[in-house]
Design a protein around this motif. Structure first.
Motif, PDB file in Angstrom:
ATOM      1  N   LEU B  99       7.067   2.725   3.882  1.00  0.00           N
ATOM      2  CA  LEU B  99       6.718   1.344   4.224  1.00  0.00           C
ATOM      3  C   LEU B  99       5.980   0.657   3.080  1.00  0.00           C
ATOM      4  O   LEU B  99       6.169  -0.540   2.843  1.00  0.00           O
ATOM      5  CB  LEU B  99       5.848   1.318   5.485  1.00  0.00           C
ATOM      6  N   ALA B 100       5.159   1.431   2.361  1.00  0.00           N
ATOM      7  CA  ALA B 100       4.431   0.834   1.231  1.00  0.00           C
ATOM      8  C   ALA B 100       5.404   0.467   0.118  1.00  0.00           C
ATOM      9  O   ALA B 100       5.283  -0.586  -0.514  1.00  0.00           O
ATOM     10  CB  ALA B 100       3.359   1.794   0.725  1.00  0.00           C
ATOM     11  N   VAL B 101       6.401   1.341  -0.126  1.00  0.00           N
ATOM     12  CA  VAL B 101       7.415   1.030  -1.129  1.00  0.00           C
ATOM     13  C   VAL B 101       8.164  -0.240  -0.708  1.00  0.00           C
ATOM     14  O   VAL B 101       8.400  -1.151  -1.516  1.00  0.00           O
ATOM     15  CB  VAL B 101       8.398   2.205  -1.318  1.00  0.00           C
ATOM     16  N   SER B 102       8.514  -0.331   0.566  1.00  0.00           N
ATOM     17  CA  SER B 102       9.215  -1.524   1.058  1.00  0.00           C
ATOM     18  C   SER B 102       8.353  -2.773   0.897  1.00  0.00           C
ATOM     19  O   SER B 102       8.854  -3.848   0.565  1.00  0.00           O
ATOM     20  CB  SER B 102       9.578  -1.359   2.533  1.00  0.00           C
ATOM     21  N   THR B 103       7.054  -2.621   1.131  1.00  0.00           N
ATOM     22  CA  THR B 103       6.153  -3.766   0.974  1.00  0.00           C
ATOM     23  C   THR B 103       6.137  -4.255  -0.470  1.00  0.00           C
ATOM     24  O   THR B 103       6.164  -5.463  -0.736  1.00  0.00           O
ATOM     25  CB  THR B 103       4.728  -3.375   1.403  1.00  0.00           C
ATOM     26  N   VAL B 104       6.115  -3.287  -1.412  1.00  0.00           N
ATOM     27  CA  VAL B 104       6.154  -3.670  -2.832  1.00  0.00           C
ATOM     28  C   VAL B 104       7.443  -4.447  -3.117  1.00  0.00           C
ATOM     29  O   VAL B 104       7.430  -5.510  -3.755  1.00  0.00           O
ATOM     30  CB  VAL B 104       6.051  -2.415  -3.729  1.00  0.00           C
ATOM     31  N   ALA B 144      -3.572  -1.897  -1.347  1.00  0.00           N
ATOM     32  CA  ALA B 144      -3.286  -1.910  -2.781  1.00  0.00           C
ATOM     33  C   ALA B 144      -1.817  -2.246  -3.032  1.00  0.00           C
ATOM     34  O   ALA B 144      -1.491  -2.922  -4.009  1.00  0.00           O
ATOM     35  CB  ALA B 144      -3.647  -0.564  -3.405  1.00  0.00           C
ATOM     36  N   SER B 145      -0.902  -1.776  -2.158  1.00  0.00           N
ATOM     37  CA  SER B 145       0.509  -2.114  -2.340  1.00  0.00           C
ATOM     38  C   SER B 145       0.708  -3.622  -2.242  1.00  0.00           C
ATOM     39  O   SER B 145       1.473  -4.204  -3.008  1.00  0.00           O
ATOM     40  CB  SER B 145       1.389  -1.458  -1.273  1.00  0.00           C
ATOM     41  N   VAL B 146       0.012  -4.236  -1.279  1.00  0.00           N
ATOM     42  CA  VAL B 146       0.147  -5.683  -1.102  1.00  0.00           C
ATOM     43  C   VAL B 146      -0.435  -6.423  -2.315  1.00  0.00           C
ATOM     44  O   VAL B 146       0.203  -7.318  -2.883  1.00  0.00           O
ATOM     45  CB  VAL B 146      -0.550  -6.141   0.187  1.00  0.00           C
ATOM     46  N   ALA B 147      -1.659  -6.017  -2.719  1.00  0.00           N
ATOM     47  CA  ALA B 147      -2.323  -6.714  -3.830  1.00  0.00           C
ATOM     48  C   ALA B 147      -1.510  -6.592  -5.109  1.00  0.00           C
ATOM     49  O   ALA B 147      -1.307  -7.565  -5.840  1.00  0.00           O
ATOM     50  CB  ALA B 147      -3.729  -6.161  -4.030  1.00  0.00           C
ATOM     51  N   ALA B 148      -1.036  -5.375  -5.400  1.00  0.00           N
ATOM     52  CA  ALA B 148      -0.273  -5.161  -6.627  1.00  0.00           C
ATOM     53  C   ALA B 148       1.076  -5.858  -6.534  1.00  0.00           C
ATOM     54  O   ALA B 148       1.507  -6.526  -7.482  1.00  0.00           O
ATOM     55  CB  ALA B 148      -0.096  -3.664  -6.881  1.00  0.00           C
ATOM     56  N   GLY B 149       1.740  -5.714  -5.384  1.00  0.00           N
ATOM     57  CA  GLY B 149       3.047  -6.343  -5.212  1.00  0.00           C
ATOM     58  C   GLY B 149       3.007  -7.837  -5.490  1.00  0.00           C
ATOM     59  O   GLY B 149       3.964  -8.415  -6.001  1.00  0.00           O
ATOM     60  N   GLY B 150       1.866  -8.465  -5.182  1.00  0.00           N
ATOM     61  CA  GLY B 150       1.731  -9.904  -5.395  1.00  0.00           C
ATOM     62  C   GLY B 150       1.866 -10.331  -6.839  1.00  0.00           C
ATOM     63  O   GLY B 150       2.209 -11.476  -7.123  1.00  0.00           O
ATOM     64  N   THR B 151       1.615  -9.427  -7.770  1.00  0.00           N
ATOM     65  CA  THR B 151       1.681  -9.813  -9.182  1.00  0.00           C
ATOM     66  C   THR B 151       3.112  -9.822  -9.713  1.00  0.00           C
ATOM     67  O   THR B 151       3.365 -10.303 -10.806  1.00  0.00           O
ATOM     68  CB  THR B 151       0.872  -8.850 -10.075  1.00  0.00           C
ATOM     69  N   LEU B 152       4.054  -9.251  -8.954  1.00  0.00           N
ATOM     70  CA  LEU B 152       5.402  -9.059  -9.499  1.00  0.00           C
ATOM     71  C   LEU B 152       6.199 -10.356  -9.587  1.00  0.00           C
ATOM     72  O   LEU B 152       6.971 -10.569 -10.517  1.00  0.00           O
ATOM     73  CB  LEU B 152       6.164  -8.051  -8.633  1.00  0.00           C
TER      74      LEU B 152
END
Ligand code: NA
Ligand code: NA
Lengths: 344, 429, 166
Positions: B99-104, B144-152
């Motif tokens: 799920l974290a990978v999917s969130t990214v 952290a997945s959400v916060a990091a994913g936001g930068t992509l």
């Protein structure tokens, strides 16, 4: 030693910065023997917000600023009549008209509190499109076009196009994704916003101009020693204003050459067709003048007539531009997003 | 006291205030205003107080922030995100951290259209945080997945920030867009790897579930099609030129509202919660933007960023070292400045350096924009970290920071790869 | 006392509801334009309207953020020091926020007046600039109001009614 601050809204790579403002500050510094130096805040800095230039000078946050008379709308109503469609396609003529009217007291109290160093206006703007060729008024029907100012919006609506207000920084992507069909711009911002990458056709119709001010805080000016004031005067006003026509031609040439090199279709609106457009737009122009009257410019008719006279006067005195140097439509839209625009 | 020294002191004092528990926006604003008064005079401070609050909200492009937040809150309350995550879980739930990978991945896609890191984190965080909690994911990994994913998303066109870079340096914008695609995908893959590595070492962070058979997967898919339709409309409509990236947020918000209405998820109490959450999240984000505007003005007044940029340019070091210094410079600056302000303020100073060193400007631009975004997830002050904290009740900043390190390492690795293999920034030219 | 504090909270929540409605209005005019321009009836000056509604939404939301302490921070230290000291720090932070909002209010008034005097209007529709400023001034004033119950509850050591956005 005095340090003066100067702000403007264009990126430091723009001709306004490199050809006009930097050399101007150097000239004043040299004239005063180094007594006066400058700190320049270009577009992209916190003081480079396009909407704040006049305010910053009035508030004394900067001493000198260069800005657009039309943003925010409503501050320079008398000046704005120079922006009426099809007044002229030549920056030199528009600038001459502006400066003459200012000197003859026709612009009223719009520059109260300001020491006006120069006023100028850009070459007539073009219509740039992506995949849509426009040559006659009828071709404009149904097109969705980004507009820089209220008079141009009115003009587009009148011609059957849909005007779309957009910050200049968003024009590229909206054209690329075909959300809009094109934009009205001079050549200069077409180059600085990279728009030639997403455009195919350019209609050189000399549609409109936009006016700019270069002003200083009057109190600050009055507080300077006489020799410094003399140096500033020598670099400004009548000595500076006539340079803008050639500058604008130079700044625009780059955008036009880029489009030519890319093999774009560049169509010049013939004088006959241009007259036809202007004639057709007469009701729109009359309506706009009525609006100006209702906003307190009682003598808008006379003022507009005087702008036309001054343009004619300039065109009569200056030799007509040779065909090879067909005046490039040019204008400096706010080339940078207002600085305080974090987009994260 | 020299001006850059005042700037540095302001930096440190802001950190102290934040450590003392002051809200981040208030810390930046208070030190920013005081700093401007000291370095520029009271008139300047008064001027900033009178203009920054207006100008921090007024620009049209900012409308994406509240409207996407609105979309996310509607989606969460109408059960849309729940059914979406049930489907995702049916497909990837048997893998640890799935799920974290999917969130990214979802953040990358969503961020691409949204164009704003903060709005992406707020929207995805509101949708994904409760769902990952429901599937017993550890808060630190989820946040952290959400916060990091936001930068992509910033690297994946549309991207106003790449347009601005192109404008400042006269680099072809099409080439920048092309060049950013592989680094954007690379970042997504490396973040996914960070999740996988973490859950491999500690399975409890993102526990694996039962494998779901295809029959049930198809059945679940049948239920989730309205949500897929909404996301498809928002993304596809923009690609087809039906509306602009900025307008996509409005379409998403109205679409989510209609779906919620049709699916019967809207009652009085739910509407009240929607209002409370939307107001709280957007109020917080805008106040942070105002605080950052004060602080940015202060830093600019002290000349600190410009002085550092000049020093890097004049260092005379090996080109690669210069580039490494530039990257470090942006990561540190990224603590307090949003990426747009950083780019606007420092690129005009660094671009001549890059040109003199014969750097490819597309490569340089992509690296600079990438690294400017990394500052949003580096502690102690990372705006994405704060926004994700606000999207989940009871989430602590320490928990978020604990989870973010592997993602920062993934970014360091990405930077190293882009430095060593410059052809990864492939602009097709 | 308690009922006074609750009434203030209620007022701030009411403003937030208007703010969220303004966001909805922004979304609706945008979508109306997206659809309208396909059938030849675009919304004139849609950018001006969106900016106006977002301005209203944001400034009516910010006070609510203060009411529910949604303005994030780090409470690592606060949880590890004596409770009295932590409360003192929170009181100082709340006072700092009040002082800041009061300063913003005081400084924004002249700018608002100046822009009204200069006759500023929105770019396309010519909406007077005052319409954009009033939500800001209201929102800043309401933020100060929203912070008063927060501060009073800290001073009187009452529990904050809500501690998060949820
Ligand atoms: Na993007
Ligand atoms: Na950071």
């Amino acid at each position: 030693e005095t340090k003066l601050s100067l702000s403007h809204y264009l990126p430091a790579v723009h001709g306004i910065h490199t050809d006009f403002i930097e050399p101007w500050t150097k000239q004043v510094t040299e004239c005063t023997g180094g007594e006066v130096t400058f700190e320049i805040f270009p577009g992209g800095t916190q003081k480079g917000n396009v909407a704040k230039q006049q305010e910053q000078v009035l508030a004394g946050v900067v001493d000198i600023a260069h800005g657009l008379s039309g943003i925010p709308r409503g501050r320079f109503n008398r000046t704005s009549l120079v922006e009426m469609p099809f007044l002229t396609r030549d920056a030199g003529a528009a600038t001459h008209a502006l400066w003459s009217l200012y000197n003859e007291g026709d612009l009223g109290d719009e520059y109260n509190g300001l020491k006006v160093l120069a006023l100028h206006a850009h070459n007539g703007g073009l219509l740039h499109t992506n995949g849509k060729h426009v040559e006659t008024m009828e071709d404009m029907k149904g097109l969705r076009i980004r507009t820089p100012s209220p008079p141009v919006s009115e003009m587009l609506t009148f011609l059957g196009a849909t005007p779309q207000g957009l910050p200049p920084g968003e024009v590229y992507e909206n054209i690329q994704r075909k959300v809009i069909d094109g934009t009205v711009f001079p050549w200069d911002p077409v180059k600085s916003f990279g728009l030639n990458e997403v455009l195919t056709d350019h209609l050189d119709m000399g549609a409109y101009t936009v006016s700019f001010f270069f002003v200083m805080n009057q109190k600050k000016y009055d507080s300077l020693p006489e020799n410094v004031r003399t140096c500033i005067d020598q670099a400004s006003g009548d000595a500076l204003v006539p340079k803008f026509g050639d500058w604008w031609d130079k700044w625009d040439a780059a955008g036009r050459e880029e489009a030519e090199a890319a093999g774009h279709t560049i169509t010049v609106l013939s004088d006959e067709e241009r007259d036809r457009w202007r004639e057709a737009l007469k009701p729109m122009i009359d309506k706009y003048i009525e609006t100006m009257k209702s906003e307190g410019v009682e003598d808008a008719d006379a003022l507009y007539q005087k702008f036309q006279d001054k343009v004619a006067e300039f065109e009569a005195s200056a030799p007509a531009a040779p065909a090879a140097a067909e005046p490039a439509a040019a204008s400096a839209e706010p080339a940078a997003e207002p600085a305080a625009q974090p987009a994260n | 006291m020299s001006m850059p020294f005042i700037g540095l002191t302001g930096f440190i004092l802001t950190l102290v205030l934040i450590a003392l528990g002051f809200p981040v926006a208030i810390s930046m604003a208070v030190i920013g205003v005081a700093g401007i008064a000291i370095s520029g005079g009271l008139d300047q401070a008064a001027y900033v107080l009178s203009t920054a609050p207006f100008e921090s909200i007024f620009p049209y492009s900012f409308s994406v922030i509240p409207l996407f937040v609105l979309m996310g809150v509607f989606a969460a309350h109408a059960g849309l995100s729940r059914s979406l995550f049930d489907v995702i879980n049916a497909f990837v739930g048997q893998w640890r951290g799935g799920l974290a990978v999917s969130t990214v991945g979802a953040s990358a896609v969503f961020g691409a259209i949204c164009g704003s890191s903060l709005a992406t984190v707020a929207t995805i965080g509101r949708v994904a945080m409760p769902e990952m909690r429901r599937y017993n994911y550890d808060d630190s990994l989820a946040a952290a997945s959400v916060a990091a994913g936001g930068t992509l998303g910033v690297l994946i066109p549309p991207s106003i920030i790449l347009v601005i870079f192109g404008l400042l340096t006269q680099t072809p914008i099409g080439a920048l867009f092309m060049g950013a695609i592989i680094p954007g995908i690379l970042g997504t893959v490396l973040y996914a790897l960070a999740v996988i590595v973490r859950t491999r070492r500690n399975p409890a962070l993102g526990p694996a579930g039962e494998r779901v058979d295809w029959g049930r997967r198809v059945a679940l898919l049948g239920r989730v099609w309205p949500v897929v339709l909404l996301f498809g409309l928002v993304i596809g409509g923009m690609q087809l030129g039906w509306f602009s990236p900025t307008e996509a947020a409005a379409v998403g918000a109205v679409g989510a509202f209609l779906l919620a209405l049709v699916m019967g998820g809207l009652s009085g109490p739910v509407l009240r919660e929607i209002i409370r959450e939307t107001a709280a999240l957007t109020g917080m984000i805008f106040l942070i933007l105002i605080g950052a505007a004060f602080f940015n003005f202060f830093l600019e007044t002290t000349g600190l960023p410009m002085m550092l940029a000049d020093a890097i340019g004049a260092s005379g070091l090996h080109p690669t070292l210069v580039m490494v210094l530039i990257l470090i410079f942006y990561i540190i600056l990224g603590c307090f400045m949003d990426s747009m302000s950083m780019i606007l303020l420092t690129v005009p100073l660094l671009a001549p350096v890059a040109l003199a060193l014969n750097f490819d400007m597309v490569w340089f631009g992509v690296l600079v924009v990438t690294v400017a975004e990394i500052g949003l997830i580096t502690p102690p002050v990372g705006m994405n970290l704060f926004v994700v904290q606000a999207t989940a009740p009871g989430l602590k900043q320490e928990t978020v920071i604990r989870g973010i390190l592997p993602f920062i390492l993934a970014d360091v690795l990405r930077m190293a790869l882009l430095l060593i293999f410059p052809w990864l920034v492939w602009s097709g030219l | 006392m308690a009922s006074f504090l609750r009434r203030v909270d209620g007022l701030i929540e009411f403003l937030a509801a208007i703010g969220v409605l303004a966001y909805c209005a922004a979304a609706l005019v945008s979508v109306a334009d997206v659809i309208g321009r396909r059938i030849g009836t675009p919304v004139p000056g849609v950018v001006d309207l969106v900016q106006l509604f977002i301005m209203a939404g944001a400034w009516l939301s910010i006070p609510w953020g203060f009411s529910v302490a949604a303005h994030v921070g780090v409470d690592f230290l606060l949880e590890r020091i004596p409770e009295g000291l932590a409360r003192l720090l929170r009181i100082i932070a709340a006072i700092a926020a009040i002082v800041l909002m009061v300063l913003i209010f005081v400084e924004c008034i002249p700018t608002y007046r100046m822009q009204v005097m200069l006759g500023d209007k929105s770019q396309q529709l010519g909406i007077p600039i005052a319409f954009y400023w009033l939500p800001l001034l209201l929102g800043v004033a309401a933020s100060v109001l929203a912070l008063i119950p927060v501060l009073l509850r800290l001073l009187l050591n009452l529990p904050q009614t809500r501690t998060a956005a949820h």
